[in-house]
Design a protein around this motif. Structure first.
Motif, short mmCIF file in Angstrom:
data_model
loop_
_atom_site.label_atom_id
_atom_site.label_comp_id
_atom_site.label_asym_id
_atom_site.label_seq_id
_atom_site.Cartn_x
_atom_site.Cartn_y
_atom_site.Cartn_z
N CYS A 39 0.87 -1.18 0.00
CA CYS A 39 0.00 0.00 0.00
C CYS A 39 0.91 1.24 0.00
O CYS A 39 1.63 1.48 0.97
CB CYS A 39 -0.87 -0.02 1.25
N PRO A 40 0.91 2.03 -1.08
CA PRO A 40 1.94 3.07 -1.18
C PRO A 40 1.79 4.20 -0.17
O PRO A 40 2.75 4.89 0.13
CB PRO A 40 1.79 3.58 -2.63
N GLY B 149 -0.85 9.85 -7.57
CA GLY B 149 -0.15 10.89 -6.84
C GLY B 149 1.37 10.81 -6.94
O GLY B 149 1.93 10.02 -7.69
N LEU B 150 2.01 11.66 -6.16
CA LEU B 150 3.47 11.68 -6.03
C LEU B 150 3.82 10.83 -4.82
O LEU B 150 3.39 11.12 -3.70
CB LEU B 150 3.95 13.13 -5.84
N TRP B 151 4.58 9.78 -5.07
CA TRP B 151 4.94 8.82 -4.00
C TRP B 151 6.25 9.28 -3.38
O TRP B 151 7.28 9.38 -4.07
CB TRP B 151 5.09 7.44 -4.63
N ILE B 152 6.21 9.56 -2.09
CA ILE B 152 7.37 10.07 -1.36
C ILE B 152 7.81 8.96 -0.42
O ILE B 152 7.10 8.61 0.52
CB ILE B 152 7.00 11.36 -0.60
N ARG B 153 8.98 8.37 -0.70
CA ARG B 153 9.36 7.12 -0.04
C ARG B 153 10.64 7.26 0.77
O ARG B 153 11.54 8.03 0.41
CB ARG B 153 9.58 6.03 -1.10
N GLY B 154 10.71 6.49 1.84
CA GLY B 154 11.98 6.38 2.56
C GLY B 154 12.21 7.44 3.62
O GLY B 154 13.36 7.76 3.92
N GLY B 155 11.15 7.97 4.20
CA GLY B 155 11.34 8.89 5.32
C GLY B 155 11.86 10.25 4.94
O GLY B 155 12.76 10.78 5.59
N GLU C 61 3.71 14.65 9.31
CA GLU C 61 4.17 13.41 9.94
C GLU C 61 5.21 12.73 9.05
O GLU C 61 4.99 12.58 7.85
CB GLU C 61 2.98 12.47 10.16
N LEU C 62 6.31 12.31 9.66
CA LEU C 62 7.38 11.64 8.91
C LEU C 62 7.05 10.16 8.77
O LEU C 62 6.86 9.47 9.78
CB LEU C 62 8.70 11.81 9.67
N ARG C 63 6.98 9.69 7.52
CA ARG C 63 6.64 8.28 7.31
C ARG C 63 7.47 7.68 6.19
O ARG C 63 8.01 8.40 5.34
CB ARG C 63 5.15 8.12 6.94
N ASN C 64 7.54 6.37 6.17
CA ASN C 64 8.26 5.63 5.13
C ASN C 64 7.50 5.68 3.80
O ASN C 64 8.10 5.64 2.73
CB ASN C 64 8.43 4.18 5.60
N ARG C 65 6.17 5.72 3.88
CA ARG C 65 5.32 5.69 2.68
C ARG C 65 4.31 6.83 2.75
O ARG C 65 3.49 6.87 3.67
CB ARG C 65 4.53 4.38 2.63
#
Ligand code: FES
Length: 255
Positions: A154-155, A191-197, A209-213
């Protein structure tokens, strides 16, 4: 993939890459992260199953301004069209952490958290009777494996699977990177997927909020900005960029 930390305390992306969400215009990307199309690809039953890379785009400009209103003629980059576009740029998303509003599904070996507000309609939770039923059946090793996979794919992290014994979540280890989600099965761009914190902040310095996904809206039509809420699929928004998928990008798996 492994169980580690929580989805909300992911490492800041080397303290280097960051995204600023401007109040009335683009996303400003700092730190030159990798950036490419990410196509949602199907299994033989035409259900969402994996991501495949498409073309890569430069983030060499510091910052790189990416379109948030959906109207730029230079997508994925901003061309100033937000000034004239018919859209509402307001950042209306709740400040509550994602897990605060999450439901829980319990199984013998797994718990799955679910905050539907963050659904981006990527549908990785659908195959094999769905992530909720698979979680309930997680005493069976195959059902457990599929539940973990579906929740972790789930992205946006609407869904997260947690190991019941240790209380730790399953997360893919993403390098800090950006993806343009493309969804050929529904004929839409996502959308724009922002990955890796990657830290994300407003112009006033307030952090999200800081998240991995994380998936943020780039069609301009979400009612939960800056996050994507799946509206792009309902309105079949297209960014006009779709190249050919060129390489599978399943992140590291450890099943
Ligand atoms: S990109 Fe998903 S709602 Fe805008």
């Amino acid at each position: 993939m492994s169980a580690h930390k929580t989805p909300t305390d992911s490492d800041p992306a080397a303290g280097r890459v960051s995204v600023t969400v401007t109040e009335k215009g683009p996303y400003l990307v700092y730190g030159r992260p990798p950036f490419c199309e990410q196509f949602i690809m199907p299994d033989p039953d035409n259900e969402s199953w994996y991501f495949q890379e498409g073309r890569h785009f430069s983030t060499e400009a510091e910052p790189t301004a990416l379109c948030r209103c959906g109207a730029s003629q230079r997508k994925p980059y901003c061309d100033g069209a937000h000034v004239r576009a018919d859209w509402d740029p307001q950042l209306t998303a709740s400040r509550r952490p994602l897990l605060d509003g999450a439901d829980k599904t319990e199984g013998a070996t797994l718990t799955m958290t679910d905050n539907p507000q963050y659904c981006v309609f990527a549908r990785f939770c659908h195959p094999f009777s769905g992530a909720w039923t698979l979680t309930e059946l997680s005493s069976d090793p195959e059902a457990r494996r599929l539940a973990v996979r579906e929740a972790s794919m789930c992205p946006s992290a609407r869904l997260t699977a947690w190991d019941k014994a240790s209380g730790t979540p399953y997360e893919f280890r993403f390098e800090p990177s950006l993806g343009l989600i493309e969804d050929p099965a529904v004929g839409a761009s996502g959308g724009l997927w922002i990955r890796g914190g990657i830290p994300m902040r407003r112009e006033n310095g307030e952090f999200f909020e800081l998240r991995n996904r994380v998936v943020v809206c780039r069609c301009g039509q979400s009612a939960n900005k800056p996050y994507c809420d799946g509206t792009h699929a309902a309105v079949k928004w297209r960014d006009g960029l779709q190249g050919d998928p060129v390489g599978e990008t399943l992140p590291e798996e450890v099943y």
